[in-house]
Design a protein around this motif. Structure first.
Motif, PDB file in Angstrom:
ATOM      1  N   THR A 131       2.066  27.518 -40.315  1.00  0.00           N
ATOM      2  CA  THR A 131       2.698  26.444 -39.550  1.00  0.00           C
ATOM      3  C   THR A 131       1.976  26.230 -38.221  1.00  0.00           C
ATOM      4  O   THR A 131       1.946  25.119 -37.707  1.00  0.00           O
ATOM      5  N   TYR A 132       1.391  27.293 -37.668  1.00  0.00           N
ATOM      6  CA  TYR A 132       0.534  27.150 -36.484  1.00  0.00           C
ATOM      7  C   TYR A 132      -0.597  26.176 -36.796  1.00  0.00           C
ATOM      8  O   TYR A 132      -0.915  25.290 -35.999  1.00  0.00           O
ATOM      9  N   ALA A 133      -1.189  26.309 -37.983  1.00  0.00           N
ATOM     10  CA  ALA A 133      -2.295  25.436 -38.366  1.00  0.00           C
ATOM     11  C   ALA A 133      -1.856  23.987 -38.501  1.00  0.00           C
ATOM     12  O   ALA A 133      -2.646  23.075 -38.261  1.00  0.00           O
ATOM     13  N   VAL A 134      -0.596  23.750 -38.867  1.00  0.00           N
ATOM     14  CA  VAL A 134      -0.093  22.386 -39.010  1.00  0.00           C
ATOM     15  C   VAL A 134      -0.263  21.604 -37.708  1.00  0.00           C
ATOM     16  O   VAL A 134      -0.556  20.403 -37.714  1.00  0.00           O
ATOM     17  N   GLY A 135      -0.094  22.297 -36.572  1.00  0.00           N
ATOM     18  CA  GLY A 135      -0.251  21.646 -35.281  1.00  0.00           C
ATOM     19  C   GLY A 135      -1.662  21.155 -35.033  1.00  0.00           C
ATOM     20  O   GLY A 135      -1.882  20.238 -34.241  1.00  0.00           O
ATOM     21  N   TYR A 136      -2.638  21.760 -35.704  1.00  0.00           N
ATOM     22  CA  TYR A 136      -4.019  21.301 -35.616  1.00  0.00           C
ATOM     23  C   TYR A 136      -4.307  20.220 -36.655  1.00  0.00           C
ATOM     24  O   TYR A 136      -5.029  19.266 -36.389  1.00  0.00           O
ATOM     25  N   ILE A 137      -3.740  20.401 -37.844  1.00  0.00           N
ATOM     26  CA  ILE A 137      -3.982  19.431 -38.916  1.00  0.00           C
ATOM     27  C   ILE A 137      -3.459  18.051 -38.541  1.00  0.00           C
ATOM     28  O   ILE A 137      -4.044  17.022 -38.904  1.00  0.00           O
ATOM     29  N   ILE A 183      12.765  22.354 -31.410  1.00  0.00           N
ATOM     30  CA  ILE A 183      12.480  23.637 -32.059  1.00  0.00           C
ATOM     31  C   ILE A 183      13.411  24.718 -31.523  1.00  0.00           C
ATOM     32  O   ILE A 183      13.885  25.585 -32.261  1.00  0.00           O
ATOM     33  N   GLY A 184      13.708  24.648 -30.223  1.00  0.00           N
ATOM     34  CA  GLY A 184      14.608  25.622 -29.617  1.00  0.00           C
ATOM     35  C   GLY A 184      16.032  25.543 -30.139  1.00  0.00           C
ATOM     36  O   GLY A 184      16.820  26.481 -29.937  1.00  0.00           O
ATOM     37  N   LEU A 185      16.378  24.444 -30.796  1.00  0.00           N
ATOM     38  CA  LEU A 185      17.730  24.265 -31.335  1.00  0.00           C
ATOM     39  C   LEU A 185      17.816  24.539 -32.837  1.00  0.00           C
ATOM     40  O   LEU A 185      18.915  24.517 -33.401  1.00  0.00           O
ATOM     41  N   LEU A 186      16.677  24.802 -33.477  1.00  0.00           N
ATOM     42  CA  LEU A 186      16.669  24.961 -34.929  1.00  0.00           C
ATOM     43  C   LEU A 186      17.427  26.215 -35.377  1.00  0.00           C
ATOM     44  O   LEU A 186      17.239  27.294 -34.809  1.00  0.00           O
ATOM     45  N   PRO A 187      18.263  26.095 -36.412  1.00  0.00           N
ATOM     46  CA  PRO A 187      18.858  27.286 -37.017  1.00  0.00           C
ATOM     47  C   PRO A 187      17.793  28.038 -37.824  1.00  0.00           C
ATOM     48  O   PRO A 187      16.827  27.444 -38.304  1.00  0.00           O
ATOM     49  N   ALA A 188      17.965  29.344 -37.984  1.00  0.00           N
ATOM     50  CA  ALA A 188      16.996  30.157 -38.702  1.00  0.00           C
ATOM     51  C   ALA A 188      17.214  30.066 -40.213  1.00  0.00           C
ATOM     52  O   ALA A 188      18.193  29.485 -40.691  1.00  0.00           O
ATOM     53  N   ALA A 223      12.035  21.973 -41.327  1.00  0.00           N
ATOM     54  CA  ALA A 223      12.224  21.319 -40.029  1.00  0.00           C
ATOM     55  C   ALA A 223      11.215  21.831 -39.009  1.00  0.00           C
ATOM     56  O   ALA A 223      10.692  21.072 -38.184  1.00  0.00           O
ATOM     57  N   LEU A 224      10.925  23.128 -39.072  1.00  0.00           N
ATOM     58  CA  LEU A 224       9.947  23.716 -38.157  1.00  0.00           C
ATOM     59  C   LEU A 224       8.574  23.086 -38.360  1.00  0.00           C
ATOM     60  O   LEU A 224       7.878  22.748 -37.388  1.00  0.00           O
ATOM     61  N   VAL A 225       8.179  22.908 -39.590  1.00  0.00           N
ATOM     62  CA  VAL A 225       6.876  22.306 -39.893  1.00  0.00           C
ATOM     63  C   VAL A 225       6.814  20.857 -39.398  1.00  0.00           C
ATOM     64  O   VAL A 225       5.810  20.421 -38.836  1.00  0.00           O
ATOM     65  N   GLY A 265       1.549  18.542 -32.737  1.00  0.00           N
ATOM     66  CA  GLY A 265       0.116  18.344 -32.910  1.00  0.00           C
ATOM     67  C   GLY A 265      -0.312  16.908 -32.681  1.00  0.00           C
ATOM     68  O   GLY A 265      -1.373  16.651 -32.107  1.00  0.00           O
ATOM     69  N   VAL A 266       0.489  15.951 -33.121  1.00  0.00           N
ATOM     70  CA  VAL A 266       0.181  14.539 -32.901  1.00  0.00           C
ATOM     71  C   VAL A 266       0.115  14.255 -31.395  1.00  0.00           C
ATOM     72  O   VAL A 266      -0.797  13.571 -30.913  1.00  0.00           O
ATOM     73  N   GLY A 267       1.086  14.800 -30.652  1.00  0.00           N
ATOM     74  CA  GLY A 267       1.097  14.590 -29.203  1.00  0.00           C
ATOM     75  C   GLY A 267      -0.106  15.196 -28.518  1.00  0.00           C
ATOM     76  O   GLY A 267      -0.760  14.560 -27.678  1.00  0.00           O
ATOM     77  N   VAL A 268      -0.440  16.431 -28.875  1.00  0.00           N
ATOM     78  CA  VAL A 268      -1.604  17.092 -28.268  1.00  0.00           C
ATOM     79  C   VAL A 268      -2.894  16.383 -28.656  1.00  0.00           C
ATOM     80  O   VAL A 268      -3.824  16.270 -27.851  1.00  0.00           O
ATOM     81  N   GLY A 269      -2.950  15.871 -29.907  1.00  0.00           N
ATOM     82  CA  GLY A 269      -4.145  15.162 -30.348  1.00  0.00           C
ATOM     83  C   GLY A 269      -4.431  13.912 -29.535  1.00  0.00           C
ATOM     84  O   GLY A 269      -5.589  13.535 -29.347  1.00  0.00           O
ATOM     85  N   GLY A 270      -3.403  13.266 -29.042  1.00  0.00           N
ATOM     86  CA  GLY A 270      -3.605  12.073 -28.220  1.00  0.00           C
ATOM     87  C   GLY A 270      -3.698  12.360 -26.742  1.00  0.00           C
ATOM     88  O   GLY A 270      -4.049  11.477 -25.946  1.00  0.00           O
TER      89      GLY A 270
END
Length: 452
Positions: free
Chosen positions: A67-73, A109-114, A125-127, A134-139
């Motif tokens: 899921t870390y990689a998703v932020g780059y993809i 993300i801070g509100l997501l249930p486990a 939901a986390l993904v 990632g979209v935000g950081v990409g721009g």
């Protein structure tokens, strides 16, 4: 020495405007990277247990790093969408939008249930929210670089562009500092239950501060000049791919080694120190914290040095050092010494600083001013796919497959070679001429503004 704008007789925002632009670029990027970095640290420390439970802890960690990689993809989507808009409607408007996007995603993300509460819906939901980050950081990156560098003297572009480069270590410093403080103040059960959420929910306050800073800033002089001259591109993505393919290739490849090195010494090192060296979570976080704090000062220093020496040469020497250092690092920490871990992490991040400091200026200089937001954003996001996106995951898989650090070090050596190729393909740009032409044109229709 007079700035280019003065020399050209063009409108100048003044020293106060330049300082505001530098601070807005730094703080906004730092806040966005706080959001991104707090996720990275949480992926290494808690997400495997909370969102990807498994009988094998390694499997959970690998899934969390996926899921870390998703932020780059997802970054290229942000680069395509926001990069294009940055060259068409302006740097400022786009940078406000990217800050809002990543801030909202992190807060949620801070509100997501486990997983234990809602099952498979939790990792899905986390993904999705990680994708939005990632979209935000990409721009964000391309615009943040131009925000500070287009207000300042092009002959000092290395220093001014480094404002955006300070953001990642500053954000990483803040994120790891918050997590380390929570780790000290809370028990293990409290941290896993709710403590980690505090770091994500804090994003709402930080993003509000960043928006207040950026909303008060004017558009950059270079973009205003393009508006006045009527030279804004209609199809900047197509133009970059058709007219500047070598520049794009050089910029993409130049970013690979810094991304991989940073992933090793800020993300993977947390897992390696806790799982392989039997160190505590707090000890590993502290080592990263020390290295990141030094980067806040080293990155602008490296950017400034690159204004006085050949930028590509400084970058290239640092890339070669990046290919060698992992071999030294793993031998240093093999005995489990925390002091040597700190020295190893600091050494890696010092080398990273002397690639990362000049990087923003080098990438921006590969493209003409009218295509810079698009070109820089595409280079940044496409490089992330082959660099930082897969690095922590590949580190983990290589270590589990070979039970040795040697393949990890060889991986970084290859990444360093790729970056050197990119630097060879790149150009040493005229640091002033292209902006000067735009600003002279604008000066014909607007009176010059003296420095204050």
């Amino acid at each position: 020495m007079q700035s280019t704008q003065q020399a050209a007789g063009a409108p100048n925002p003044g020293r106060s405007g330049i300082r505001r632009a530098f601070f807005a670029s730094l703080t906004g990027t730092a806040l966005e990277w706080y959001d991104f970095a707090v996720y990275s640290a949480a992926a290494a420390l808690v997400f495997g247990d909370l969102f990807f439970p498994s009988e094998d802890p390694l499997t959970g960690t690998i899934l969390a790093f996926s899921t870390y990689a998703v932020g780059y993809i997802s970054r290229p989507l942000g680069g395509f969408v926001f990069g294009r808009l940055g060259d068409v409607i302006g740097r400022k408007k786009v940078l406000i939008a990217t800050l809002v996007l990543i801030g909202v995603a992190t807060f949620l993300i801070g509100l997501l249930p486990a997983y234990g509460t809602v099952g498979v819906a939790a990792p899905i939901a986390l993904v999705v929210l990680r994708f939005a980050q990632g979209v935000g950081v990409g721009g964000e990156w391309g615009g943040a670089v131009l925000l500070s560098s287009e207000f300042g003297d092009p002959r000092r572009r290395g220093f001014y562009a480094s404002a955006a480069q300070i953001g990642p270590p500053a954000g990483n410093l803040l994120a790891n500092g918050v997590l380390a403080a929570l780790g000290v103040l809370l028990t293990e059960d409290q941290f896993l239950s709710w403590g980690w959420r505090v770091a994500f929910l804090l994003s709402g306050v930080l993003v509000g501060f960043g928006l207040w800073i950026r909303a008060k800033l004017e558009e950059t002089p270079v973009f205003k000049a393009m508006e006045a001259e009527g030279t804004r591109p209609e199809a900047p993505i197509r133009e970059v791919f058709t007219t500047q393919p070598r520049a794009l290739c050089a910029a993409v490849l130049s970013r690979v080694a810094p991304d991989v090195l940073y992933a090793m010494f800020t993300v993977f090192v947390l897992t390696y120190a806790t799982d392989e060296l039997d160190m505590s979570r707090g000890s590993a976080l502290t080592a990263v914290l020390i290295g990141s704090s030094l980067q806040v000062f080293l990155i602008p220093l490296a950017g400034a040095v690159s204004d006085r020496v050949n930028r590509r040469l400084l970058y290239g020497c640092s890339a070669l050092a990046a290919g060698v250092w992992p071999f030294v690092f793993f031998l240093m920490v093999d005995g489990g010494s925390w002091i040597l871990l700190v020295c190893g992490v600091v050494g890696g991040l010092v080398i990273h600083s002397f690639m990362y400091g000049p990087q923003a200026a080098f990438v921006a200089e590969q493209f003409s001013p009218r295509l810079r937001y698009t070109g820089s954003s595409l280079a940044y996001t496409l490089a992330g796919l082959i660099g930082g996106a897969i690095a922590p995951l590949l580190f983990t898989v290589l270590l589990s497959s070979y039970d040795s650090w040697v393949p990890l070090a060889l991986y970084l050596a290859v990444a360093a070679a790729v970056t050197v190729v990119g630097l060879v393909l790149g150009r040493d740009a005229d640091q002033a001429g292209e902006e000067e032409e735009l600003l002279v044109t604008r000066a014909k229709t607007e009176p010059a503004v003296k420095l204050t």
